[in-house]
Design an enzyme around this catalytic site. Structure first.
Site, PDB file in Angstrom:
ATOM      1  N   GLU A 119      -7.209 -14.847  48.152  1.00  0.00           N
ATOM      2  CA  GLU A 119      -7.141 -16.398  48.323  1.00  0.00           C
ATOM      3  C   GLU A 119      -8.428 -16.884  48.378  1.00  0.00           C
ATOM      4  OE1 GLU A 119      -4.967 -20.271  48.589  1.00  0.00           O
ATOM      5  OE2 GLU A 119      -4.124 -18.096  48.600  1.00  0.00           O
ATOM      6  N   GLY A 132      -5.039 -23.583  46.640  1.00  0.00           N
ATOM      7  CA  GLY A 132      -4.125 -22.566  46.359  1.00  0.00           C
ATOM      8  C   GLY A 132      -2.772 -23.189  46.251  1.00  0.00           C
ATOM      9  N   ARG A 165      -2.095   1.206  48.189  1.00  0.00           N
ATOM     10  CA  ARG A 165      -2.548   2.315  48.769  1.00  0.00           C
ATOM     11  C   ARG A 165      -2.892   1.862  50.154  1.00  0.00           C
ATOM     12  NH1 ARG A 165      -4.713   7.018  47.404  1.00  0.00           N
ATOM     13  NH2 ARG A 165      -4.539   6.690  45.401  1.00  0.00           N
ATOM     14  N   HIS A 213      -6.620 -17.608  33.577  1.00  0.00           N
ATOM     15  CA  HIS A 213      -6.354 -18.916  32.838  1.00  0.00           C
ATOM     16  C   HIS A 213      -7.080 -20.138  33.489  1.00  0.00           C
ATOM     17  CE1 HIS A 213      -4.425 -22.326  31.085  1.00  0.00           C
ATOM     18  NE2 HIS A 213      -4.100 -22.794  32.255  1.00  0.00           N
ATOM     19  N   GLY A 262      -7.314 -24.134  33.066  1.00  0.00           N
ATOM     20  CA  GLY A 262      -6.947 -25.229  32.194  1.00  0.00           C
ATOM     21  C   GLY A 262      -7.165 -26.424  33.014  1.00  0.00           C
TER      22      GLY A 262
END
Length: 126
Positions: free
Chosen positions: A52, A71, A80, A95, A97
């Site tokens: 984040e 967010g 792992r 992306h 936009g």
């Protein structure tokens, strides 16, 4: 590169930025004993926090003065277990936009093995 851009929580985690711009953010960070879960491996929430933090920074740098980003979802997969060492994480956009961005962050260990991969969707607040 200053970690001030990431805020105090990311600084507490020990994230050390290597490079950051609107196209890629890379950082390294230590696995510390106070970040382990009871089985002696790095807590998944730490991975999510790094994902984040780096995605948000990259998205904010790309959006620039046009607004802020927050967010709205974070999905992180763990591949792992890690109990010590230094990890390296790299965030890249999938992306970008007008209203939203999606960034992917991969974290690798000192042997360049994939440890975790997260995807963050961010809202552009303009």
């Amino acid at each position: 590169m200053s970690t001030d851009q990431l805020g105090p929580f990311a600084q507490f985690l020990g994230i050390d930025l290597d490079a950051a711009d609107g196209d890629e953010v890379s950082a390294h960070w230590p696995v510390r004993s106070d970040l382990l879960q009871p089985y002696g491996i790095l807590h998944g929430g730490v991975h999510c926090s790094v994902v984040e933090s780096l995605a948000s920074l990259g998205a904010a740098l790309w959006l620039g003065d046009r607004g802020k980003v927050v967010g709205v979802s974070n999905a992180t997969d763990f591949f792992r277990p890690v109990g010590d060492g230094v990890l390296r994480s790299v965030a890249r956009p999938v992306h970008r936009g007008r209203t939203q961005q999606v960034w992917v962050v991969e974290t690798r260990d000192e042997q360049d093995r994939l440890v975790a991969r997260g995807q963050v969707r961010l809202q552009n607040l303009t």
